[in-house]
Design a protein around this motif. Structure first.
Motif, PDB file in Angstrom:
ATOM      1  N   ASN A 425      33.965  82.935  88.906  1.00  0.00           N
ATOM      2  CA  ASN A 425      34.388  81.620  89.379  1.00  0.00           C
ATOM      3  C   ASN A 425      35.564  81.766  90.329  1.00  0.00           C
ATOM      4  O   ASN A 425      36.437  82.622  90.149  1.00  0.00           O
ATOM      5  CB  ASN A 425      34.825  80.738  88.198  1.00  0.00           C
ATOM      6  CG  ASN A 425      33.662  80.231  87.377  1.00  0.00           C
ATOM      7  OD1 ASN A 425      32.770  79.591  87.904  1.00  0.00           O
ATOM      8  ND2 ASN A 425      33.665  80.539  86.093  1.00  0.00           N
ATOM      9  N   HIS A 426      35.568  80.902  91.351  1.00  0.00           N
ATOM     10  CA  HIS A 426      36.757  80.780  92.202  1.00  0.00           C
ATOM     11  C   HIS A 426      37.629  79.708  91.562  1.00  0.00           C
ATOM     12  O   HIS A 426      37.180  78.572  91.350  1.00  0.00           O
ATOM     13  CB  HIS A 426      36.350  80.390  93.618  1.00  0.00           C
ATOM     14  CG  HIS A 426      37.514  80.072  94.500  1.00  0.00           C
ATOM     15  ND1 HIS A 426      38.554  80.954  94.697  1.00  0.00           N
ATOM     16  CD2 HIS A 426      37.807  78.949  95.232  1.00  0.00           C
ATOM     17  CE1 HIS A 426      39.438  80.400  95.503  1.00  0.00           C
ATOM     18  NE2 HIS A 426      39.012  79.190  95.844  1.00  0.00           N
ATOM     19  N   ILE A 427      38.878  80.050  91.223  1.00  0.00           N
ATOM     20  CA  ILE A 427      39.751  79.139  90.493  1.00  0.00           C
ATOM     21  C   ILE A 427      40.655  78.380  91.460  1.00  0.00           C
ATOM     22  O   ILE A 427      41.292  78.964  92.333  1.00  0.00           O
ATOM     23  CB  ILE A 427      40.628  79.907  89.477  1.00  0.00           C
ATOM     24  CG1 ILE A 427      39.769  80.785  88.560  1.00  0.00           C
ATOM     25  CG2 ILE A 427      41.472  78.941  88.661  1.00  0.00           C
ATOM     26  CD1 ILE A 427      38.862  80.048  87.642  1.00  0.00           C
ATOM     27  N   ILE A 428      40.709  77.048  91.285  1.00  0.00           N
ATOM     28  CA  ILE A 428      41.603  76.190  92.055  1.00  0.00           C
ATOM     29  C   ILE A 428      42.460  75.395  91.071  1.00  0.00           C
ATOM     30  O   ILE A 428      41.954  74.898  90.056  1.00  0.00           O
ATOM     31  CB  ILE A 428      40.810  75.219  92.952  1.00  0.00           C
ATOM     32  CG1 ILE A 428      39.893  76.009  93.896  1.00  0.00           C
ATOM     33  CG2 ILE A 428      41.739  74.326  93.756  1.00  0.00           C
ATOM     34  CD1 ILE A 428      38.843  75.152  94.554  1.00  0.00           C
ATOM     35  N   ILE A 429      43.739  75.281  91.341  1.00  0.00           N
ATOM     36  CA  ILE A 429      44.661  74.531  90.484  1.00  0.00           C
ATOM     37  C   ILE A 429      45.188  73.345  91.277  1.00  0.00           C
ATOM     38  O   ILE A 429      45.790  73.522  92.344  1.00  0.00           O
ATOM     39  CB  ILE A 429      45.820  75.422  90.016  1.00  0.00           C
ATOM     40  CG1 ILE A 429      45.286  76.670  89.298  1.00  0.00           C
ATOM     41  CG2 ILE A 429      46.766  74.649  89.104  1.00  0.00           C
ATOM     42  CD1 ILE A 429      46.227  77.837  89.347  1.00  0.00           C
ATOM     43  N   ILE A 430      44.942  72.141  90.782  1.00  0.00           N
ATOM     44  CA  ILE A 430      45.438  70.927  91.432  1.00  0.00           C
ATOM     45  C   ILE A 430      46.447  70.276  90.487  1.00  0.00           C
ATOM     46  O   ILE A 430      46.129  70.029  89.317  1.00  0.00           O
ATOM     47  CB  ILE A 430      44.295  69.952  91.760  1.00  0.00           C
ATOM     48  CG1 ILE A 430      43.251  70.644  92.660  1.00  0.00           C
ATOM     49  CG2 ILE A 430      44.839  68.701  92.449  1.00  0.00           C
ATOM     50  CD1 ILE A 430      42.040  69.772  92.962  1.00  0.00           C
ATOM     51  N   ALA A 431      47.653  70.011  90.977  1.00  0.00           N
ATOM     52  CA  ALA A 431      48.705  69.498  90.096  1.00  0.00           C
ATOM     53  C   ALA A 431      49.676  68.627  90.863  1.00  0.00           C
ATOM     54  O   ALA A 431      49.765  68.682  92.093  1.00  0.00           O
ATOM     55  CB  ALA A 431      49.449  70.666  89.451  1.00  0.00           C
ATOM     56  N   ASP A 432      50.407  67.789  90.110  1.00  0.00           N
ATOM     57  CA  ASP A 432      51.530  67.059  90.706  1.00  0.00           C
ATOM     58  C   ASP A 432      52.807  67.834  90.403  1.00  0.00           C
ATOM     59  O   ASP A 432      52.792  68.828  89.669  1.00  0.00           O
ATOM     60  CB  ASP A 432      51.595  65.625  90.185  1.00  0.00           C
ATOM     61  CG  ASP A 432      51.589  65.527  88.668  1.00  0.00           C
ATOM     62  OD1 ASP A 432      52.132  66.455  88.027  1.00  0.00           O
ATOM     63  OD2 ASP A 432      51.037  64.560  88.116  1.00  0.00           O
ATOM     64  N   VAL A 452      46.752  73.542  94.836  1.00  0.00           N
ATOM     65  CA  VAL A 452      46.823  72.366  95.702  1.00  0.00           C
ATOM     66  C   VAL A 452      47.724  71.347  95.003  1.00  0.00           C
ATOM     67  O   VAL A 452      47.423  70.909  93.895  1.00  0.00           O
ATOM     68  CB  VAL A 452      45.433  71.752  95.961  1.00  0.00           C
ATOM     69  CG1 VAL A 452      45.568  70.483  96.804  1.00  0.00           C
ATOM     70  CG2 VAL A 452      44.523  72.763  96.630  1.00  0.00           C
ATOM     71  N   PHE A 453      48.838  70.963  95.642  1.00  0.00           N
ATOM     72  CA  PHE A 453      49.751  69.993  95.045  1.00  0.00           C
ATOM     73  C   PHE A 453      49.519  68.604  95.638  1.00  0.00           C
ATOM     74  O   PHE A 453      48.976  68.451  96.740  1.00  0.00           O
ATOM     75  CB  PHE A 453      51.203  70.412  95.267  1.00  0.00           C
ATOM     76  CG  PHE A 453      51.646  71.532  94.374  1.00  0.00           C
ATOM     77  CD1 PHE A 453      51.759  71.340  93.001  1.00  0.00           C
ATOM     78  CD2 PHE A 453      51.952  72.775  94.898  1.00  0.00           C
ATOM     79  CE1 PHE A 453      52.170  72.372  92.175  1.00  0.00           C
ATOM     80  CE2 PHE A 453      52.369  73.816  94.082  1.00  0.00           C
ATOM     81  CZ  PHE A 453      52.471  73.607  92.709  1.00  0.00           C
ATOM     82  N   SER A 454      49.956  67.607  94.895  1.00  0.00           N
ATOM     83  CA  SER A 454      49.874  66.223  95.351  1.00  0.00           C
ATOM     84  C   SER A 454      50.652  66.062  96.665  1.00  0.00           C
ATOM     85  O   SER A 454      51.672  66.726  96.900  1.00  0.00           O
ATOM     86  CB  SER A 454      50.459  65.290  94.292  1.00  0.00           C
ATOM     87  OG  SER A 454      50.696  64.006  94.813  1.00  0.00           O
ATOM     88  N   ARG A 455      50.144  65.181  97.519  1.00  0.00           N
ATOM     89  CA  ARG A 455      50.869  64.852  98.760  1.00  0.00           C
ATOM     90  C   ARG A 455      52.200  64.186  98.403  1.00  0.00           C
ATOM     91  O   ARG A 455      52.314  63.479  97.396  1.00  0.00           O
ATOM     92  CB  ARG A 455      50.025  63.900  99.597  1.00  0.00           C
ATOM     93  CG  ARG A 455      48.790  64.557 100.209  1.00  0.00           C
ATOM     94  CD  ARG A 455      49.061  64.979 101.611  1.00  0.00           C
ATOM     95  NE  ARG A 455      47.974  65.775 102.176  1.00  0.00           N
ATOM     96  CZ  ARG A 455      47.883  66.047 103.457  1.00  0.00           C
ATOM     97  NH1 ARG A 455      48.806  65.581 104.298  1.00  0.00           N
ATOM     98  NH2 ARG A 455      46.904  66.796 103.917  1.00  0.00           N
TER      99      ARG A 455
END
Length: 643
Positions: A425-432, A452-455
């Motif tokens: 799997n390609h892992i992506i982390i999205i967080a604030d 990837v962080f929140s705008r």
């Protein structure tokens, strides 16, 4: 061509010789043959054949060559008896002897003498008239059954039985379709019919590991730090069968729960009730009845609506009462004291000072951390066990039982689940920004992941959204697993809707590659249950998370739901179910063990409607619940991910 045929012949001959040398044979499948018939022919079990020929589970194809483990054959006992059918007269001729007559009529000298007693004192002479016995040989074949009946031992669960008889849990369940989820002491089940000396024992000096799908020796070396030769030394059957999905392996003892994926055996304490003396429990809840408007029914209802502590206490207490009713039907004698803590530490102290707790067997509650801490501290001098219904990360005094799994345990569970997936799997982390620490921790666990962080706005504060291109740029073709770390409902809704829209199937004509996305989180919270989030999106993303309780399933709790609705005219919520589950567990542990402390060892894992309990003791301190569910959204429902 001739060279090729000659070489192939040599290879086949060598392979066959190797198989024979290891006490194996081969069988070429004929049209219409079944695995049961083949197993019966060679006196082995279907599981013996499957262990060396895993593809045979998908079905037998004509001309397929199977390897048969002759060494595991349990051949039938064959006994031959001779039954007297009658006699034939014989007049002795010159030069005939008893020996020649035995050869002629296939009898022994003793059998001739038995029916011609004069020969005991005289020798055989010409003209003697003899009665020659005529026998019929009767052969009795004692058929060997492929399975045997086994009686479940106390506190014994599925994986222990499977390990003993060298099969997987799935194979044990296949032998016993109506076995049930939890084995009961004395229950009779089918197991492979193997030699007594081949039955393995569970040794507490070792740990045990359940092999995951498509897991090979290389991955086990990375995970367990053990070479193939070391695993084979501890598990000799590996040399014959190789690794199998669901196989239980003995490994050196380890206290690292992240490595050991075999869950403790579930036990049903209902079948272990041994103490029918009256048990005394106390329940402490923040009803705050002093604040209730008792002037009218509408006033009481308004008080419940506007007091979250009263509302939660009433729900939990309703579950407690349902459990008390159920326990009475089981013959359990129970005294229950219920106290209103008023959500005040001083009131907790007053309750304990003003009442005799020395003979109380267990206390459930209080709900809130400060009140619970005070109660557990004051009750230590009486050695009274106290159980927290909802608290996490508590001060674990030696009398404390934390029934809700710790947040760190939930986090480890989902991380290890993702790591155990054999598909890359390609892992992506999205967080604030509030979850930046968790995002960085995940980055350390998955080195090649992208964050990837929140705008953010001009002041550097989270806007709680991302753009499609923010995520699209991080995705790759193939399998993508996304961790979403947030407690913000809007951000969770924004991310899940974008992720669901980016899933695509392979399209050769448009030259579009497949993009598969699975969503997970290390912290399941209210943001993921918000009305802003589409359940269709979560199902499409196969959203996965760890939790201390299962999602409500009315089918499994039909009797409980029916009785609850009949009593309270509403459907039970999660707080009511927790009240029921926790009370049932505490009391059943008390009546099946000497006390609650001993039950932690004697009943490793119990499970009820939505909650399961597997208490482990800290080296210097109390007990924490180590039992965790892995859950997944699927077809607009939430299901348990079976390990």
């Amino acid at each position: 061509m001739n060279k090729f045929i000659f070489a192939l012949t040599l290879v086949l001959a060598f392979s066959f010789t190797t198989v024979k040398a290891q006490n194996f044979s081969t069988h070429q499948v004929k049209k219409g043959e079944t695995i049961e018939a083949i197993a019966k022919r060679y006196y082995v079990t279907p599981f013996d054949i499957f262990s060396l020929n895993p593809d045979a589970k998908k079905g037998l194809k004509p001309n397929t060559v199977l390897i048969i483990p002759i060494s595991k054959a349990v051949k039938p006992k064959v006994t031959t008896t001779r039954e007297l059918q009658g006699f034939k007269e014989h007049k002795t001729k010159r030069k005939e002897t008893l020996y020649s007559l035995t050869k002629k009529y296939q009898v022994t000298e003793e059998e001739i003498k038995k029916y011609n007693t004069f020969l005991y004192a005289n020798t055989l002479r010409k003209g003697d008239k003899l009665q020659i016995p005529i026998f019929k040989n009767i052969t009795v074949v004692e058929e060997v059954k492929p399975t045997n009946t086994y009686k479940v031992m106390p506190k014994e669960g599925k994986w222990r039985v499977a390990y003993k008889f060298g099969i997987t849990v799935k194979e044990l369940e296949a032998l016993n379709p109506e076995m049930g989820d939890v084995l009961k002491e004395g229950q009779e089940i089918n197991v492979p019919n193997i030699k007594e000396e081949s039955v393995k024992n569970i040794d507490d000096k070792y740990s045990y590991y359940k092999v995951l799908p498509k897991e090979g020796f290389y991955r086990l070396k990375l995970k367990l730090g053990l070479e193939q030769s070391e695993l084979e030394a501890l598990n000799p059957e590996l040399k014959d069968s190789g690794l199998k999905d669901g196989m239980i392996l003995k490994i050196p003892f380890s206290n690292k729960s992240t490595l050991i994926t075999v869950e403790s055996d579930k036990v049903s304490l209902i079948d272990s009730i041994a103490d029918f003396n009256t048990k005394h429990i106390a329940v402490m809840l923040p009803f705050r009845l002093n604040r209730v408007n008792n002037d009218s029914v509408s006033g009481q209802i308004n008080s419940i609506k506007h007091d979250p502590y009263l509302d939660a206490s009433l729900d939990f207490h309703s579950g407690v009462l349902m459990a008390v009713d159920s326990l009475k039907k089981l013959g359990v004698s129970l005294k229950v004291d219920v106290y209103d803590t008023k959500y005040q530490v001083s009131e907790v102290s007053k309750i304990i000072r003003s009442n005799n707790f020395e003979n109380v067997d267990a206390v459930i509650g209080p709900l809130t951390p400060n009140n619970f801490s005070k109660a557990s501290s004051d009750l230590r001098k009486y050695n009274v066990p106290i159980i927290s219904p909802i608290g996490t990360d508590l001060e674990l005094y030696d009398n404390v039982f934390q029934s809700r799994p710790q947040d760190d345990l939930l986090k480890k569970k989902i991380i290890n689940h993702v790591k155990s997936d054999t598909l890359p799997n390609h892992i992506i982390i999205i967080a604030d920004s509030k979850n930046m620490a968790v995002a960085n921790e995940l980055k350390q666990e998955f080195n090649h992941s992208k964050i990837v962080f929140s705008r953010k706005n001009k002041e550097g504060k989270d806007e709680n959204y991302v753009l499609v291109d923010d995520i699209k740029d991080a995705l790759k073709s193939g399998n993508n697993l996304v961790f979403l770390e947030t407690k913000n409902e809007g951000f969770a809704s924004n991310v899940t809707s974008i992720l669901a829209s980016l899933i695509q199937e392979e399209d050769i004509e448009l030259k579009a590659e497949e993009i598969s996305i699975v969503l997970a989180t290390t912290n399941f919270n209210k943001a993921f249950e918000s009305d802003q989030i589409s359940n269709e999106h979560l199902s499409k993303l196969k959203f996965q998370f760890a939790s201390g309780s299962r999602t409500y399933n009315e089918d499994e709790k039909s009797i409980f739901v029916k009785n609850y609705k009949k009593k309270y005219a509403v459907t039970p919520n999660k707080r009511a179910v927790k009240g029921f589950d926790l009370t049932m567990d505490v009391v059943l542990r008390l009546v099946s063990s000497k006390d609650l402390y001993l039950s932690a060892n004697q009943a490793p894992l119990t499970e009820y409607l939505e909650n399961k309990f597997a208490y482990k003791k800290k080296l210097f301190g109390g007990y924490y619940n180590d039992a965790v569910y892995l859950l997944q959204h699927q077809d607009l429902t939430i299901v348990e991910i079976k390990q």
